[in-house]
Every structure is written in C-alpha cells, then in structure tokens.
Design an enzyme around this catalytic site. Structure first.
Site, PDB file in Angstrom:
ATOM      1  N   SER A 118      42.220   3.337 -23.285  1.00 25.25           N
ATOM      2  CA  SER A 118      43.127   2.265 -22.860  1.00 25.25           C
ATOM      3  C   SER A 118      43.224   2.238 -21.323  1.00 25.25           C
ATOM      4  O   SER A 118      42.207   2.111 -20.647  1.00 25.25           O
ATOM      5  CB  SER A 118      44.489   2.439 -23.554  1.00 25.25           C
ATOM      6  OG  SER A 118      45.249   1.255 -23.481  1.00 25.25           O
ATOM      7  N   ASP A 259      41.582  -4.127 -32.644  1.00 23.28           N
ATOM      8  CA  ASP A 259      42.088  -3.564 -31.394  1.00 23.28           C
ATOM      9  C   ASP A 259      42.783  -4.616 -30.544  1.00 23.28           C
ATOM     10  O   ASP A 259      42.324  -5.759 -30.454  1.00 23.28           O
ATOM     11  CB  ASP A 259      40.898  -2.990 -30.598  1.00 23.28           C
ATOM     12  CG  ASP A 259      41.272  -1.887 -29.643  1.00 23.28           C
ATOM     13  OD1 ASP A 259      42.352  -1.954 -29.046  1.00 23.28           O
ATOM     14  OD2 ASP A 259      40.456  -0.955 -29.485  1.00 23.28           O
ATOM     15  N   HIS A 286      43.697   0.133 -32.035  1.00 25.16           N
ATOM     16  CA  HIS A 286      43.638   0.659 -30.668  1.00 25.16           C
ATOM     17  C   HIS A 286      43.472   2.181 -30.617  1.00 25.16           C
ATOM     18  O   HIS A 286      43.313   2.746 -29.540  1.00 25.16           O
ATOM     19  CB  HIS A 286      44.925   0.243 -29.932  1.00 25.16           C
ATOM     20  CG  HIS A 286      44.853   0.315 -28.439  1.00 25.16           C
ATOM     21  ND1 HIS A 286      43.850  -0.284 -27.702  1.00 25.16           N
ATOM     22  CD2 HIS A 286      45.683   0.910 -27.520  1.00 25.16           C
ATOM     23  CE1 HIS A 286      44.072  -0.062 -26.414  1.00 25.16           C
ATOM     24  NE2 HIS A 286      45.157   0.668 -26.275  1.00 25.16           N
TER      25      HIS A 286
END
Length: 306
Positions: A118, A259, A286
């Site tokens: 991320s 995601d 995610h």
C-alpha cells in the site's frame, strides 16, 4: 507466528525537536548470504503488525525479513504534537530518509530487496526511482501509481457498487465533514470488508494495526485523511507516474481482484517500469498476504529466486 531473531531500535534525526527512534525486528539471519527483504507497511501511519504474515518468507523460504514501524506509530517514536504539520514535517522525504537510515544501521544498504504494501509500496517505488546501488529487486504490493487515480477508482469503480444506503452514508458524511460520525465509520467498514480484507474474522494482526491507528492517528489523518478513499491530506496529489520509468531493477507488482488498489491504478506502473511482472490474486482485496497467504509467499519467493 515464529519468534523474531532480533529486535532493536535505531536513532533517527527527524529534526522533530526531540530524540526519535525507529523500531525494527528481523526474522532470519542477515548474515546468511541471502539478500534480505525489508517489508514496508502502509498507512501512512499504520504499523508492521498487519504485514507480519510476510515472516513466512523467512520460515518457509529462508529469506531474511526486516519489519519496522515508521516514525509516528507502533513501537517507534510518536509525535502527536506534529499533528497537521503536513508539508513542514510529515513528508515523503522524511520516510525515505528513515528507510535509508535503517538500511545503514543494519549494514544491508549494499544488498537488499524492498517489499512495500500500500503506502509502503508507494514509498518503496519512490526509493527505487533514485536508483540506489544496493537495491536488487522491488515488490510493490497493493499500491497505486498515483493518489488521484486511487481516489477516482475508489469512488467510480468501488463505492458506486456498494449498497445504496452505504454509498449515501459515505457521500453524505464526507460532504458534511462529519467523517467522525458512527454512521460514516459503519459505512466505511462495509467498504473495508469488501476491498481491504475479505476474511471473516479479520486476522488479529490487522486488527492490531487498526487499534494502533485509533490510538494515534497523527500521521494517517495528516497525510491521508479520515478513510482510505477520502484522501484530503498531504498525499492527495501524490504520483510516481513521471518517475516510474527510472526504476531500473526487476519489479513485481501485486494486487487483488477486489483491491482498493484497482487494476486501473496499477496499470501505469506496469506500462512504465522497464523490467516488470504483474500478478493479481483472484480471491483477494487489499491484503492478499493474508487472504491468499500461501500463494502470495510462493509468488514472492519465486520472483526473488528467478
């Protein structure tokens, strides 16, 4: 979870008006001759706990893994007094400097791999554009090429498909500036259960990172905003699109089919990075490092040994 080999702290001159330290933990042996992975958590302002499944790379594949808490949360120095100091203190450069400082302290600056998740992937990619001599490979997991693309995908591709009452609660509270209301938090939770982690219940380590962020949301609120898709902090215009072509190491891009870092946000990285592979996990959102843990570690390990 297995126990770490080493736990420690390194002094970091963050020019914060007080001494600062970065906390780290190593799984495996940094002197084994195998190029170590430095795993970089997201947020910004989260903690290492939610990526701890990546310690499987040490236990199952004998690849040393370094975890650390970025300045501002977890076991590293907290700086709530810097809340709101976006452009002046909480900058991308601060976290790039912190990473360099950690690499030097561990003595691995001449031979390492970065695995960023991320925001961690955004940071790792930026680090790679500087073409550091010691970086051997790069893994960018669940990360967008730009925040405007990320927000666009969240709103147009993901929030648009939520149940109408949930979608309306999100839009209404964001427009009214009432993102601290329970109604907003409940609606965001519905989004997170679809697009952040689809496991039920969530792994304890993921919950732990969220608990840390609830206790100290200085960095997250300042740089990101009140939720993953309502980005009003200093990262709102972040982009690596102009620099991605400078990444000169073999790179693996990862994301999940559900995601919040949707395909449309990853594609520019695939197009622009010269030596690149991209894999999407069919059953994940995610956090494929939990949702499809075994497959995730296998794909990472194969990429590193190829």
């Amino acid at each position: 979870m297995v126990s770490p080999t080493t736990t420690g702290t390194v002094d970091f001159d963050a020019k914060a008006g007080k001494p600062c330290q970065t906390w780290y933990q190593v799984y495996g042996d940094l002197k084994s001759g195998v190029t170590p992975i430095v795993a970089i958590h997201g947020g910004p302002g989260s903690t290492h706990h939610y990526i701890l499944s990546m310690s499987d790379l040490a236990t199952k594949y004998s690849i040393p893994v370094v975890f650390y808490d970025q300045l501002g949360n977890g076991n590293s120095t907290h700086l709530p007094e810097k809340s709101g100091h976006a452009g002046s203190f909480w900058t991308e450069q601060l976290f790039l400097d912190e990473l360099d400082n950690l690499l030097r302290h561990l003595g691995i600056q001449d031979n390492y791999v970065l695995l960023g998740q991320s925001w961690g992937g955004m940071l790792a990619a930026r680090h790679a554009t500087r073409q550091p001599k010691g970086l051997k490979r790069l893994i960018v997991s669940d990360s967008p090429a730009s925040m405007p693309l990320f927000v666009k995908a969240a709103n147009e591709e993901l929030i648009a498909k939520l149940p109408p009452d949930v979608r309306d609660a999100i839009i209404k509270n964001e427009e009214a500036g009432t993102t601290d209301s329970q109604e907003y938090k409940d609606a965001v939770n519905v989004f997170y259960k679809r697009h952040l982690c689809r496991l039920d219940p969530w792994p304890a380590e993921l919950v732990q990172s969220f608990d840390w962020m609830d206790k100290d949301h200085t960095v997250y609120l300042t740089m990101n905003g009140p939720s993953e898709f309502h980005v009003i902090g200093s990262l709102k215009n972040w982009s690596i699109i102009d620099e991605a072509h400078k990444i000169n190491v073999p790179t693996l891009l990862l994301n999940g089919a559900y995601d919040e870092a949707a395909d449309s946000t990853v594609f520019p990285l695939f197009k622009l990075i010269p030596k690149v592979k991209w894999f999407t996990f069919a059953e994940s959102s995610h956090t494929p490092h939990w949702e499809e843990r075994e497959k995730y570690m296998k794909i990472v390990a194969e990429f590193l040994s190829a």
